[in-house]
Scaffold this motif. Structure first.
Motif: not given
Length: 454
Positions: A270-293
């Motif tokens: 049932s659980v979605i696991y979300v992880a992007f490793g040690s070097s990925t960077f998300l700008d503020q817009t994309q970070f918010h869109e991921l949260a909303f997703g």
């Protein structure tokens, strides 16, 4: 001869240190002595992590050398980091070898270096020490760099690695297509960094000719066409499978183990696991869109938000987000990833498609949603989606953003269609066969051990 004493030199990033640590643990189990070299900065991080406090590393001697970088700001600049690794570390490692051999009765009998630290192989060759190179990611990347001259001759790239045009190519009919814009040296977003990486790649490729062994953290059945094109590459992985699921040695950050108790309370798959490793960077817009997703999916989730994943200095989350998802969302700085993926409550993995994460997901039979960022991750995505059929791409809109609706739709498609889970489980079985006694990776590793002890 006596006990093999192996000097292990990883490329100094998290994604390279972890598989080198796993390989070192495997060598220790076979009676080898290991001296593991980190930069001073990485050494401090490693020693502060919980895995290093519980006795995990007792059979491995950890040492450090300077990389010449003095400030945290310098470490945030890839060009400076790579130049330091190439210009400062070789001299320090050579001094270390001399010191170890002068004061230790078990002199260094083999240098095992990350493929990206070809200078270490040059030093070992000069000193008459056995040499082995290790590629912690896909064999496909080595096939790509082995074919650089052909790419130049065919007019696909110029002499400094720049694509003559953006196009899809295939190194072999049975390998996934590659976009020239996604070559590991061209997807950096910086012309200067591209030139540094390309120059380093050419040097490393030349240095591999000095090796006695060219090892890879993969398996024959994962990339058969790549191993056919470059039979000198020997797969000995995936290394993660042969270690206990709870073994987290090599991490730079302490793991939040409360994830596991939280997972115990969730429904199976049932659980979605979300992880992007040690070097990925998300700008503020994309970070918010991921949260909303994640909020829109209306499913329980674990989201690993590594310090520094976004530039926000205060609360990076959308207003009210953490309160709204508090009943079904678990957000942590760093997580025991292999244990999470091996948990029956996990349904899918939203991943940057780093090779370590990809191998861990396959080893646990978990399908993936692909969010590649840099270097080899685009090629890994092609394997995941086009060749292995164990995952789906997350597509960007006209703003070059992955939207909440795209995340929700792809999660539903991936989890709702049993073929992706079935395919992932089939690859899990295949991987298990490769590392078990009599399997191809098992046999290759044992042959390497015999050579070390000869």
């Amino acid at each position: 001869m006596g006990i093999p004493h192996v000097l292990v030199i990883p490329y100094p990033t998290q994604g390279h240190v972890i598989p080198m640590m796993k390989l070192s643990q495997c060598l220790v189990k076979q009676g080898c002595k290991i001296t593991f070299v980190n930069t001073e900065y990485n050494h401090r991080q490693l020693m502060n992590a919980s895995a290093m406090k519980d006795g995990t590393g007792n059979q491995i001697c950890f040492v450090s050398v300077s990389d010449g970088l003095e400030s945290l700001e310098d470490r945030k600049q890839p060009e400076k980091v790579m130049e330091a690794i190439m210009q400062v570390m070789p001299e320090k490692v050579e001094e270390l070898i001399d010191q170890v051999n002068e004061y230790n009765k078990d002199k260094i009998s083999c240098v095992l270096a990350d493929y990206n630290a070809g200078w270490a192989l040059e030093i070992a060759e000069k000193k008459g020490i056995k040499r082995a190179a290790f590629r912690p990611n896909a064999a496909t990347l080595m096939v790509l760099v082995f074919n650089i001259q052909k790419l130049i001759d065919d007019g696909i790239i110029d002499e400094d690695g720049t694509p003559t045009k953006r196009q899809m190519i295939k190194l072999s009919p049975n390998m996934p297509a590659m976009n020239t814009a996604d070559f590991m040296w061209t997807c950096t977003g910086s012309i200067n960094l591209q030139k540094i990486i390309f120059k380093n790649t050419m040097r490393n490729t030349k240095a591999t000719k000095l090796t006695n062994w060219l090892l890879c953290n993969s398996a024959y059945d994962l990339e058969p066409a790549a191993f056919t094109m470059a039979p000198e590459i020997l797969p000995i992985g995936p290394l993660f499978v042969g270690n206990p699921p709870g073994d987290s040695a090599g991490n730079f950050w302490p793991e939040d183990l409360t994830c596991l108790k939280w997972l115990d309370q969730q429904q199976p798959q049932s659980v979605i696991y979300v992880a992007f490793g040690s070097s990925t960077f998300l700008d503020q817009t994309q970070f918010h869109e991921l949260a909303f997703g994640l909020e829109l999916c209306n499913k329980p989730f674990i989201w690993v938000v590594r310090p520094g994943i976004t530039y926000a200095v205060d609360d990076a989350y959308p207003k009210g987000f953490r309160h709204r998802v508090s009943g079904r969302g678990k957000i942590v700085d760093w997580a025991p990833q292999l244990k999470i993926l091996d948990h029956p409550s996990v349904a899918c993995f939203i991943s940057h498609c780093g090779w370590n994460s990809t191998m861990e997901a396959l080893s646990c039979g978990i399908p993936l949603l692909c969010w590649p960022y840099i270097v080899d991750q685009f090629h890994n995505e092609s394997y995941i989606c086009d060749m292995w059929k164990v995952g789906l791409r997350l597509n960007k809109d006209e703003r070059v953003i992955i939207t909440p609706e795209e995340i929700k739709n792809k999660v539903e498609k991936l989890v709702g269609n049993g073929k992706y889970k079935a395919s992932a489980l089939a690859f899990k079985e295949m991987i298990m066969r490769s590392i078990k006694e009599g399997g191809s990776s098992y046999n290759n590793f044992n042959t390497f051990i015999e050579w070390l002890k000869s």
